[in-house]
Motif scaffolding. Structure first.
Motif, PDB file in Angstrom:
ATOM      1  N   LEU A  54      -7.088  59.122  48.719  1.00 56.94           N
ATOM      2  CA  LEU A  54      -7.283  59.025  50.169  1.00 56.94           C
ATOM      3  C   LEU A  54      -6.095  59.577  50.941  1.00 56.94           C
ATOM      4  O   LEU A  54      -6.201  59.856  52.134  1.00 56.94           O
ATOM      5  N   VAL A  55      -4.957  59.716  50.266  1.00 53.86           N
ATOM      6  CA  VAL A  55      -3.768  60.270  50.919  1.00 53.86           C
ATOM      7  C   VAL A  55      -4.093  61.602  51.588  1.00 53.86           C
ATOM      8  O   VAL A  55      -3.597  61.908  52.675  1.00 53.86           O
ATOM      9  N   ASN A  56      -4.923  62.393  50.954  1.00 48.74           N
ATOM     10  CA  ASN A  56      -5.233  63.726  51.476  1.00 48.74           C
ATOM     11  C   ASN A  56      -6.569  63.795  52.204  1.00 48.74           C
ATOM     12  O   ASN A  56      -7.036  64.890  52.537  1.00 48.74           O
ATOM     13  N   GLN A  57      -7.183  62.649  52.474  1.00 50.97           N
ATOM     14  CA  GLN A  57      -8.457  62.630  53.195  1.00 50.97           C
ATOM     15  C   GLN A  57      -8.187  62.497  54.691  1.00 50.97           C
ATOM     16  O   GLN A  57      -8.067  61.404  55.221  1.00 50.97           O
ATOM     17  N   LYS A  58      -8.064  63.609  55.362  1.00 50.99           N
ATOM     18  CA  LYS A  58      -7.705  63.592  56.782  1.00 50.99           C
ATOM     19  C   LYS A  58      -8.764  62.908  57.639  1.00 50.99           C
ATOM     20  O   LYS A  58      -8.461  62.358  58.692  1.00 50.99           O
ATOM     21  N   ASP A  63      -3.130  60.130  60.503  1.00 52.02           N
ATOM     22  CA  ASP A  63      -2.208  61.174  60.053  1.00 52.02           C
ATOM     23  C   ASP A  63      -1.050  61.378  61.040  1.00 52.02           C
ATOM     24  O   ASP A  63      -0.762  62.494  61.472  1.00 52.02           O
ATOM     25  N   TYR A  64      -0.357  60.297  61.349  1.00 50.76           N
ATOM     26  CA  TYR A  64       0.758  60.379  62.296  1.00 50.76           C
ATOM     27  C   TYR A  64       2.040  60.848  61.615  1.00 50.76           C
ATOM     28  O   TYR A  64       2.257  60.621  60.417  1.00 50.76           O
ATOM     29  N   ASP A  65       2.903  61.457  62.395  1.00 52.09           N
ATOM     30  CA  ASP A  65       4.269  61.762  61.987  1.00 52.09           C
ATOM     31  C   ASP A  65       5.213  61.259  63.065  1.00 52.09           C
ATOM     32  O   ASP A  65       4.908  61.332  64.269  1.00 52.09           O
ATOM     33  N   THR A  66       6.364  60.766  62.646  1.00 55.06           N
ATOM     34  CA  THR A  66       7.359  60.335  63.616  1.00 55.06           C
ATOM     35  C   THR A  66       8.094  61.548  64.183  1.00 55.06           C
ATOM     36  O   THR A  66       8.006  62.660  63.643  1.00 55.06           O
ATOM     37  N   ALA A  67       8.830  61.317  65.239  1.00 58.58           N
ATOM     38  CA  ALA A  67       9.803  62.304  65.681  1.00 58.58           C
ATOM     39  C   ALA A  67      10.928  62.355  64.650  1.00 58.58           C
ATOM     40  O   ALA A  67      11.063  61.452  63.817  1.00 58.58           O
ATOM     41  N   ILE A  91      -7.750  51.753  53.553  1.00 60.03           N
ATOM     42  CA  ILE A  91      -6.950  52.771  52.861  1.00 60.03           C
ATOM     43  C   ILE A  91      -5.664  52.197  52.269  1.00 60.03           C
ATOM     44  O   ILE A  91      -4.887  52.933  51.675  1.00 60.03           O
ATOM     45  N   ASN A  92      -5.417  50.880  52.421  1.00 63.02           N
ATOM     46  CA  ASN A  92      -4.149  50.314  51.970  1.00 63.02           C
ATOM     47  C   ASN A  92      -4.194  49.955  50.481  1.00 63.02           C
ATOM     48  O   ASN A  92      -5.192  50.176  49.796  1.00 63.02           O
ATOM     49  N   ALA A  93      -3.092  49.370  49.983  1.00 66.61           N
ATOM     50  CA  ALA A  93      -2.998  49.013  48.569  1.00 66.61           C
ATOM     51  C   ALA A  93      -3.519  47.613  48.283  1.00 66.61           C
ATOM     52  O   ALA A  93      -3.363  47.111  47.173  1.00 66.61           O
ATOM     53  N   MET A  94      -4.094  46.956  49.277  1.00 73.71           N
ATOM     54  CA  MET A  94      -4.858  45.715  49.102  1.00 73.71           C
ATOM     55  C   MET A  94      -4.018  44.496  48.723  1.00 73.71           C
ATOM     56  O   MET A  94      -4.570  43.450  48.366  1.00 73.71           O
ATOM     57  N   CYS A  95      -2.686  44.588  48.780  1.00 75.95           N
ATOM     58  CA  CYS A  95      -1.848  43.436  48.432  1.00 75.95           C
ATOM     59  C   CYS A  95      -2.050  42.341  49.479  1.00 75.95           C
ATOM     60  O   CYS A  95      -1.882  42.582  50.680  1.00 75.95           O
ATOM     61  N   TYR A  96      -2.390  41.154  49.012  1.00 74.74           N
ATOM     62  CA  TYR A  96      -2.636  40.035  49.923  1.00 74.74           C
ATOM     63  C   TYR A  96      -1.371  39.193  50.022  1.00 74.74           C
ATOM     64  O   TYR A  96      -1.038  38.427  49.119  1.00 74.74           O
ATOM     65  N   ILE A  97      -0.666  39.361  51.132  1.00 77.97           N
ATOM     66  CA  ILE A  97       0.588  38.658  51.373  1.00 77.97           C
ATOM     67  C   ILE A  97       0.587  38.134  52.806  1.00 77.97           C
ATOM     68  O   ILE A  97       0.231  38.854  53.740  1.00 77.97           O
TER      69      ILE A  97
END
Length: 530
Positions: A54-58, A63-67, A91-97
């Protein structure tokens, strides 16, 4: 579709899907949920290991970039945020914290009345359907499935063993009585598949006649009549649309989109709005301020054994997962193991560093594929002192705002000291005996003998976001806060913000579960139940 609704929810992400479900429980309440992205149909959303693809699924990512970041060698950092039903929970890694009680008691002390740990815990439990059952800290009847991983890599077990050899305790439940220690993460999965808020909350409510969901619709602004939010305008299928709200507009765009839309709608720092030709509805100087995020440093080693996920047979993983009951590598969240440590620099009793271990090489969020086999440990300082901001690039909703996280920008330099500590502790764990059978040459950093100055340079060159932006629509009782403790936007009526942007301060861990909790409690606030 009706032209008028009781509630209009902007953003079908981690919070918006919760609100859509809870508010539409009342059959006499008409609810409209608007999402800029598409439906969550992509199979890699639902296969947990698909997150690497999913990293490459625009199409599902803002798809933000910082300054350019002045304290990170002028680099621009990539900020992926979910642009799909379920938002970043898709799209996250699903860690439940959840974080720890002190995190929420901090919120209350900062003026977020009603958001202490004792206030928040019932809503964590209401949301949760934990596969281990319920107890004083966990729920088992909620819509959000929380499960143990079905598949883990031997390297993840080696990581936990190495942490024990380094002197840390083993911890089976990071959301239990003690957060500190190392173990496997529990994940938001149902029967080996991702359980996003779209799956947990929206899917069960989709057939309700009083709930309407519109996807592929970019909201341009919130409209006002006599100082009250009256509706929204948005683009859908090439046309301009306007929908009216008779009760409230609920903004659930997240820490970037929510402050952006407030400013586009005339709520924000007046001078900034006027520069872009936007009429000022309410001069709210803190909109877009107080931006916080967890900065993350990755330590990588080559593996001498081909047991990592770097060169897995991708087609075989997919077929095995879908044809054999959601099993095998496909059910892995990649960040299988981790831990929490109270460092020597800790200022109170709470853990201040978090680790995520990945049995694969991750460089630049996995976008830069490295040759061979290896493994990665992420480490982040949980309570950064630096504060950033975001600002409008233009008066158009289609133009991304300018993001200035100001990483490592605290005057005392404490954030950098902690990031150096993160790198040191990562190296300490990865050089324990448990990794002797697997450890190849170091990749990042390329040397194991770097001093503090060398590690500082490493942090400036390689640190990245671990995807936890919060705080840009801070809640509090003071008049400068963007929203009050009931999440109502100050200066107008009929408008609330419900998402991670309202957090006054980062919690000590991943931010998805806390965002879901915020929405669960907000639903009761909106319905007058508390």
């Amino acid at each position: 579709m009706p032209t008028e609704f009781d509630y209009i929810i902007i953003g079908a992400g981690s919070a918006g899907c919760v609100l859509a479900n809870r508010l539409s429980e009342d059959p006499d309440t008409r609810v409209l949920l608007i999402e800029a992205g598409p439906r969550d149909l992509h199979p890699f959303i639902h296969m947990p290991a698909g997150l690497a693809k999913l990293v490459n699924q625009k199409g599902v990512n803002w798809d933000y970039d910082t300054a350019p970041e002045p304290n990170l060698d002028g680099r621009t950092l990539w900020w992926p945020r979910g642009r799909v039903l379920g938002g970043s929970s898709s799209i996250n890694a699903m860690c439940y914290i959840r974080g720890v009680p002190g995190d929420y008691d901090d919120w209350a002390a900062l003026g977020a009345d009603g958001w202490s740990w004792n206030d928040a815990l019932p809503y964590f439990k209401r949301a949760e359907r934990n596969s281990r059952g319920d107890d004083a800290l966990h729920g088992s009847l909620g819509p959000l499935y929380v499960s143990d991983l079905r598949h883990t890599n031997p390297l993840s077990s080696a990581f936990i063993e190495a942490a024990e050899q380094a002197g840390y305790a083993r911890n089976r439940d990071f959301n239990g009585p003690q957060q500190a220690g190392f173990g496997f993460y529990q994940v938001t999965q149902k029967n080996g598949a991702r359980c996003s808020t779209a799956v947990a909350y929206l899917d069960p409510a989709r057939e309700r006649r009083n709930l309407h969901v519109v996807t592929g619709a970019l909201v341009n602004r919130i409209t006002f009549e006599n100082g009250r939010a009256s509706g929204v305008t948005y683009r859908h299928r090439g046309g301009a649309m306007h929908q009216r709200a008779t009760r409230e507009v609920l903004l659930c765009g997240g820490a970037i989109n929510s402050p952006q839309l407030l400013m586009l709608s005339g709520i924000g720092p007046a001078a900034q709005l006027r520069r872009h030709g936007i009429d000022v509805v309410a001069d709210s100087v803190e909109v877009g301020q107080n931006l916080q995020d967890h900065l993350d440093i990755c330590t990588l080693y080559h593996s001498t054994q081909r047991i990592t996920y770097d060169r897995s047979n991708e087609l075989g993983v997919v077929f095995n997962y879908f044809l054999r009951g959601h099993s095998g590598i496909g059910s892995s969240n990649m960040a299988e193991a981790g831990g929490f440590v109270r460092s020597r620099h800790a200022t109170d009793e709470r853990a201040d560093i978090q680790f995520h271990f990945v049995p694969a090489m991750l460089d630049d969020h996995g976008r830069n594929r490295l040759p061979g086999d290896g493994y990665t440990v992420h480490a982040c300082f949980l309570r950064p002192r630096s504060r950033g901001h975001l600002e409008l690039a233009s008066a158009s909703a289609g133009d991304k705002p300018r993001l200035h996280p100001n990483y490592l920008g605290d005057a005392e330099g404490f954030d950098m000291k902690m990031m150096v500590e993160c790198a040191k502790l990562s190296r300490s764990v990865l050089t324990q005996k448990a990794f002797d059978a697997y450890r190849g040459t170091p990749i990042f950093p390329a040397r194991e003998d770097l001093d503090d100055a060398g590690l500082e340079a490493f942090v400036r060159a390689k640190a990245e976001s671990v995807y936890h932006p919060v705080g840009t629509c801070r809640m509090g009782r003071d008049e400068a806060a963007v929203v009050d403790p009931q999440l109502r936007v100050r200066g107008v009526d009929g408008l609330r913000v419900v998402d991670a942007s309202v957090m006054p301060k980062l919690i000590g861990g991943n931010t998805n579960a806390p965002t879901i909790m915020i929405a669960e409690r907000a639903a009761d606030l909106i319905r007058g139940r508390i």
